[in-house]
Write a protein that holds these residues in place. Structure first.
Motif, short mmCIF file in Angstrom:
data_model
loop_
_atom_site.label_atom_id
_atom_site.label_comp_id
_atom_site.label_asym_id
_atom_site.label_seq_id
_atom_site.Cartn_x
_atom_site.Cartn_y
_atom_site.Cartn_z
N GLN A 1 0.78 -1.24 0.00
CA GLN A 1 0.00 0.00 0.00
C GLN A 1 0.82 1.29 0.00
O GLN A 1 0.58 2.17 -0.86
N PRO A 2 1.77 1.50 0.89
CA PRO A 2 2.49 2.78 0.89
C PRO A 2 3.23 3.06 -0.41
O PRO A 2 3.23 4.18 -0.92
N ILE A 3 3.85 2.02 -0.97
CA ILE A 3 4.62 2.22 -2.20
C ILE A 3 3.69 2.41 -3.40
O ILE A 3 3.95 3.27 -4.25
N PHE A 4 2.62 1.65 -3.47
CA PHE A 4 1.64 1.86 -4.54
C PHE A 4 1.14 3.29 -4.52
O PHE A 4 1.11 3.98 -5.56
N ASP A 5 0.74 3.76 -3.34
CA ASP A 5 0.16 5.10 -3.24
C ASP A 5 1.20 6.18 -3.51
O ASP A 5 0.89 7.20 -4.16
N ALA A 6 2.42 5.99 -3.06
CA ALA A 6 3.47 6.98 -3.30
C ALA A 6 3.77 7.10 -4.79
O ALA A 6 3.87 8.21 -5.33
#
Length: 245
Positions: A65-70
């Motif tokens: 999630q954090p990397i996808f969103d970033a």
């Protein structure tokens, strides 16, 4: 060029980006580099970015999630389609050809991992390139990303003082760079080769080409593909091979 670096340790890049060619490149506006803590994109109330792997095993795995969103956020700000580069020991080995290829891009996003690895969905659905700087494992991708960024940025127009400097670097020509000398012409009894102070530029270029081939034969013979050599280079190669027989 625009470069975004996603990392959990932005402070690691401070010294590298504020000195030497990295600093010059940014001052000349040849590149815009931003370092981003992807923990800021975590939707977890505790800002966690890792979790235990399904199936069990040692270590923690970075969650998707954090990397996808970033990356989604950075792509929204991009004028084109950025290359998204995962720093990973399983990736393609970095070489000069790859650096030259990346230097042609307008926007690069680097993902620096940590812990045991990445959720595989990051690799499958976010990343366009996986790059390794060697067959060994580092604590994180930060140091590897610094190496790749440096190898790319120095190739950008107007970054190096001499525009042709990088074109004769080791590996840029396919072979290792020839020996270099500077003043004085004699130091502690050791002399600079006469040809280099002769003023005969044709002879100097011939000497450099032959010495480049000699050094490559001595240190990286695997780089020499005889079918790709000119007739003169083939002649030199046979001469050099006889010297070592």
């Amino acid at each position: 060029m625009k470069i975004n670096i996603l990392t959990l340790f932005p402070e690691m890049f401070t010294g590298v980006l504020q000195h030497s060619m990295m600093k010059i490149a940014q001052e000349k506006e040849a590149v815009d580099i931003s370092v981003i803590n992807f923990r800021d994109y975590s939707s977890n109330k505790h800002k966690n970015v890792d979790d235990y792997p399904y199936g069990g095993g040692a270590g923690m795995v970075l969650t998707a999630q954090p990397i996808f969103d970033a990356v989604d956020h950075l792509k929204e700000q991009s004028k084109g389609s950025p290359r998204v580069i995962l720093m990973c020991p399983q990736g393609e080995r970095l070489n000069q050809k790859k650096a030259e290829e990346l230097a042609e891009e307008d926007h690069l996003i680097f993902i620096c991992g940590h812990y045991e690895g990445y959720d595989e969905r990051i690799r499958e659905y976010v990343v366009t390139d996986e790059i390794s700087i060697g067959d060994y494992v580092l604590t994180g991708g930060e140091l590897a990303a610094m190496v790749v960024v440096d190898s790319v940025v120095r190739l950008l127009p107007d970054v190096l003082g001499n525009e042709v400097s990088h074109k004769k670097d080791s590996f840029s020509t396919g072979y290792l760079e020839h020996p270099q000398y500077t003043r004085p012409a004699e130091f502690r009894g050791y002399k600079v080769p006469d040809v280099l102070i002769s003023g005969n530029h044709k002879k100097i270029e011939e000497w450099r080409s032959k010495e480049s081939l000699r050094r490559t034969l001595q240190r990286r013979p695997d780089l020499i593909i005889e079918e790709q050599l000119s007739d003169q280079q083939k002649k030199w190669l046979h001469e050099l091979q006889k010297e070592t027989d």
